[in-house]
Design an enzyme around this catalytic site. Structure first.
Site, short mmCIF file in Angstrom:
data_model
loop_
_atom_site.label_atom_id
_atom_site.label_comp_id
_atom_site.label_asym_id
_atom_site.label_seq_id
_atom_site.Cartn_x
_atom_site.Cartn_y
_atom_site.Cartn_z
N SER A 184 28.76 33.01 48.86
CA SER A 184 27.94 32.86 50.07
C SER A 184 26.64 32.15 49.74
CB SER A 184 27.61 34.23 50.65
OG SER A 184 28.78 34.96 50.90
N1 SAH Z 1 30.42 38.15 47.66
C1 SAH Z 1 31.32 37.11 47.25
C2 SAH Z 1 32.10 36.68 48.48
C3 SAH Z 1 33.41 36.08 48.19
S1 SAH Z 1 34.29 35.57 49.66
C4 SAH Z 1 30.52 35.93 46.69
O1 SAH Z 1 29.50 35.59 47.29
O2 SAH Z 1 30.93 35.33 45.70
C5 SAH Z 1 35.09 37.08 50.14
C6 SAH Z 1 35.96 37.71 49.08
O3 SAH Z 1 36.64 38.81 49.66
C7 SAH Z 1 37.03 36.79 48.51
O4 SAH Z 1 36.80 36.68 47.14
C8 SAH Z 1 38.34 37.51 48.83
O5 SAH Z 1 39.29 37.40 47.78
C9 SAH Z 1 37.88 38.95 48.99
N2 SAH Z 1 38.76 39.78 49.82
C10 SAH Z 1 39.36 39.47 51.01
N3 SAH Z 1 40.12 40.51 51.45
C11 SAH Z 1 40.00 41.51 50.50
C12 SAH Z 1 40.54 42.82 50.39
N4 SAH Z 1 41.39 43.35 51.29
N5 SAH Z 1 40.19 43.55 49.31
C13 SAH Z 1 39.35 43.06 48.36
N6 SAH Z 1 38.82 41.81 48.41
C14 SAH Z 1 39.13 41.04 49.48
#
Ligand code: SAH
Length: 232
Positions: free
Chosen positions: A62
């Site tokens: 993000s």
């Molecule tokens: N906070 C992270 C955001 C990554 S994007 C950053 O800034 O780097 C959102 C993330 O949620 C992705 O990596 C995706 O793989 C994860 N995600 C989506 N559904 C999920 C679930 N059911 N359980 C765990 N992670 C999940």
């Protein structure tokens, strides 16, 4: 507005976010100064821009102002010694900011941050990004930080059955998952984007010392969805 906060170094990026009021807490500012965003971006040449970046697997790191806002929202529950669950840890950057707050150098309070991913390659990415810095390696070695694989909609239970002071959800949920609310301490707080009829909004869920739960819908956002893992 957001792009104005970009900088030529991690320090400059954080200073600019502070100057534009996107970070207001000196504690969050100091934690973001310590977690070098270049360690968490696939293309470090854009690491100090206030914008999201793709990290593969349909996930993004993000924008820094979004991370700042999440950390500020959870801040009363990010004290030295707090236990924090970062669901959808992705790059591991926000996991790192949380760790700087709850496990400050020299603290013997025993804070712990767990980054939870449903894609094993992203669990590994968070951990390997952490290993790029000396502080990160130390926190992994000392068990202050761990990256695990599981379905974030179910939260994460550790051996001792201990609950979480703060839960951050980094992807948009379909609902305020009851299992996550259950895993909050009394008191505890969860930050969770939820997809609703009016688009996505951040919800802040507070559990007070008596176990009473209060839910507040806040501002509109755009996160990737919290889903089943992709079938490979
Ligand atoms: N906070 C992270 C955001 C990554 S994007 C950053 O800034 O780097 C959102 C993330 O949620 C992705 O990596 C995706 O793989 C994860 N995600 C989506 N559904 C999920 C679930 N059911 N359980 C765990 N992670 C999940």
């Amino acid at each position: 507005m957001a792009w104005r906060s970009s900088g030529g170094s991690n320090q400059e990026l954080v200073e600019n976010l502070f100057r534009h009021g996107l970070i207001t807490s000196p504690l969050v500012k100091s934690a973001m100064e310590k977690a070098n965003r270049a360690h968490f971006c696939p293309d470090p040449s854009y690491a100090y821009e206030d914008s999201p970046q793709s990290i593969g697997h349909a996930a993004t790191i993000s924008a820094p102002h979004m991370h700042a806002s999440a950390a500020e929202s959870l801040l009363p529950y990010l004290r030295p010694g707090s236990r924090v669950l970062d669901i959808g840890s992705g790059s591991g950057y926000l996991t790192g900011v949380f760790a700087e707050l709850v496990c400050p150098p020299g603290s013997s309070e025993g804070g712990r941050v767990v980054g939870l991913e449903h894609i094993p390659a992203l669990r590994d990415l968070g951990e390997s990004n952490f290993e790029k810095g000396e502080r990160g390696r130390e926190m992994l070695r000392d068990g202050k930080v761990a990256f695990v694989v599981g379905d974030g909609r179910k939260g994460w239970k550790e051996k001792g059955g201990e609950e979480w002071d703060a839960i951050h959800v980094g992807a948009a949920a379909d609902e305020l998952h009851a299992e996550l609310v259950e895993q909050l301490k009394r008191p505890g707080r969860m930050f969770i984007p939820v997809e609703g009829r009016m688009g996505q909004h951040v919800w802040v869920v507070d559990k007070d010392a008596d176990g009473t739960v209060k839910k507040e819908r806040q501002y509109g956002v755009r996160y990737v969805p919290l889903t089943d893992p992709p079938k490979s």
